[in-house]
Design an enzyme around this catalytic site. Structure first.
Site, PDB file in Angstrom:
ATOM      1  NE  ARG A  28      -3.408  -2.814   0.599  1.00  0.00           N
ATOM      2  CZ  ARG A  28      -3.896  -3.668  -0.289  1.00  0.00           C
ATOM      3  NH1 ARG A  28      -3.621  -3.523  -1.582  1.00  0.00           N
ATOM      4  NH2 ARG A  28      -4.652  -4.689   0.099  1.00  0.00           N
ATOM      5  CE  LYS A  31      -1.135 -11.817   3.886  1.00  0.00           C
ATOM      6  NZ  LYS A  31      -1.573 -10.456   3.516  1.00  0.00           N
ATOM      7  CG  HIS A  32      -4.366 -16.022   3.227  1.00  0.00           C
ATOM      8  ND1 HIS A  32      -3.254 -15.946   2.405  1.00  0.00           N
ATOM      9  CD2 HIS A  32      -4.943 -14.787   3.183  1.00  0.00           C
ATOM     10  CE1 HIS A  32      -3.181 -14.733   1.876  1.00  0.00           C
ATOM     11  NE2 HIS A  32      -4.193 -14.001   2.333  1.00  0.00           N
ATOM     12  CG  HIS A  86      -9.486 -10.798  -3.703  1.00  0.00           C
ATOM     13  ND1 HIS A  86      -8.333 -11.513  -3.491  1.00  0.00           N
ATOM     14  CD2 HIS A  86      -9.428  -9.723  -2.877  1.00  0.00           C
ATOM     15  CE1 HIS A  86      -7.598 -10.889  -2.577  1.00  0.00           C
ATOM     16  NE2 HIS A  86      -8.245  -9.801  -2.188  1.00  0.00           N
ATOM     17  CG  ASP A 145      -8.651 -12.326   3.629  1.00  0.00           C
ATOM     18  OD1 ASP A 145      -8.565 -11.085   3.635  1.00  0.00           O
ATOM     19  OD2 ASP A 145      -8.040 -13.043   2.816  1.00  0.00           O
TER      20      ASP A 145
END
Length: 353
Positions: free
Chosen positions: A71, A169-170, A182, A251
């Site tokens: 990010r 994760k995951h 997703h 998540d």
């Protein structure tokens, strides 16, 4: 009353509606996405406002893995390499791979601490499996469980040096997925015997402060429900077989892998045994309804949350950006951009500029 929820925000700063909502509902923590990150000063102000809204020094999460998932990036922050780099280095030298991976996460941790962020959704302990969907791909360290476990611990250690909490994760392992969660629900048909290789890195790091359960269904464990909504997977596999003792968060429950309305997804995740839920990317009115559906953070979940928060501390070692970058480059051959083009953390001002 703090609710067991990680909330997101719309933009670069809080709206009046968000301030009021968070003050009224008191979510346990927050998570930022790329849409929330522009400059160090802006992120710092947003983090300050989020904590002011709930009246406490809450955790604020972000995904800062490196590679495709980062990010905070150029031109202000350096582009971190994908985690697969350290798995490749492992085959030449275990020691150098561990040191380089720890430096990577120390650097990432200081990036985050400098702007007020205190938790990073990394490391990814999924194995890299040939023929699987690229959603994991080079986000995974390796296909070797021992390598993934060692580098995962190095990642947690590097973050902890900077006072940032890591998230494994995951759970219980998404490397075999042939779909991107997703978009749709991955259905993994491997036997329990095969899945034991997948969970080995999670077993090695079972005392990590926070773990994230993914959205994938396992025919051998619970053919009807994704792991994040399955009491069988969470109770018997994650808490039982793996022995994970930390805070278990979901998540993002808004993902296409799941069906049903938002309130149902949240209830099913809590009923399955998740400690804290997260459902993002909804308008303000919908978020108000979502937060009202979340459970109070209490009992064993509260104890685990407090233990996780205790890992967000002041940095444990002095940080020299130039030295860290140089040592990392020497170990890996990774070419960082010139310092003048990417900024560097100043340990005296705690700013990245």
């Amino acid at each position: 009353m703090t609710v067991a929820f990680i909330a997101d925000v719309d933009g670069l700063k809080l709206t009046l509606g968000e301030k009021h909502l968070f003050a009224q509902t008191d979510p346990w923590a927050f998570i930022l996405f790329g849409r929330n990150c522009e400059t160090p000063e802006q992120i710092s102000a947003l983090c300050k406002d989020l904590r002011a809204a709930v009246g406490r020094n809450c955790l604020i999460f972000i995904d800062q893995e490196g590679g495709r998932v980062q990010r905070l990036g150029p031109p202000i922050w350096p582009h971190l390499p994908p985690l697969a780099l350290y798995g490749a280095l492992w085959s030449d030298s275990h020691e150098q791979a561990i040191e380089a991976c720890q430096l990577h996460h120390q650097l990432a941790g200081y990036m985050l601490r400098a702007v007020g962020l205190s938790a990073n959704c990394v490391p990814c302990l999924d194995l890299r499996v040939a023929g699987a969907h690229h959603a994991i791909g080079d986000r995974a360290f390796s296909s070797e469980p021992a390598c993934v476990a060692s580098l995962g611990q190095a990642a947690l250690d590097g973050l902890q040096c900077a006072g940032v909490v890591g998230v494994i994760k995951h759970l219980p392992g998404q490397g075999r997925a042939h779909l991107d969660s997703h978009e749709a629900l991955p259905k993994i048909t491997a036997s329990k015997k095969a899945l034991r290789a997948d969970i080995a890195p999670f077993m090695a790091l079972k005392e990590a402060p926070i773990g994230m359960v993914g959205h994938m269904a396992f025919k051998a464990l619970d053919p009807d429900q994704p792991a994040s909504l399955s009491a069988a997977v969470i109770k018997h596999w994650i808490r039982g077989e793996i022995g994970f003792s930390g805070l278990l968060i979901t998540d993002d429950l808004s993902m296409g892998a799941l069906d049903g309305p938002d309130d149902s997804r949240i209830r099913r995740a809590f009923d399955a045994g998740c400690d804290v839920t997260m459902l993002c990317h909804r308008p303000l009115a919908a978020r108000e309804a979502i937060l009202k559906e979340a459970k109070a953070l209490e009992g064993e979940a509260l104890k685990r949350a407090l233990r996780a928060q205790s890992h967000a501390t002041e940095p444990s070692i002095a940080f020299d950006c130039t030295q860290v970058l140089a040592r990392h480059a020497a170990l890996t051959g990774y070419l960082w951009p010139p310092r003048s083009k990417m900024g560097c953390a100043d340990p005296t001002t705690k700013a990245w500029a």
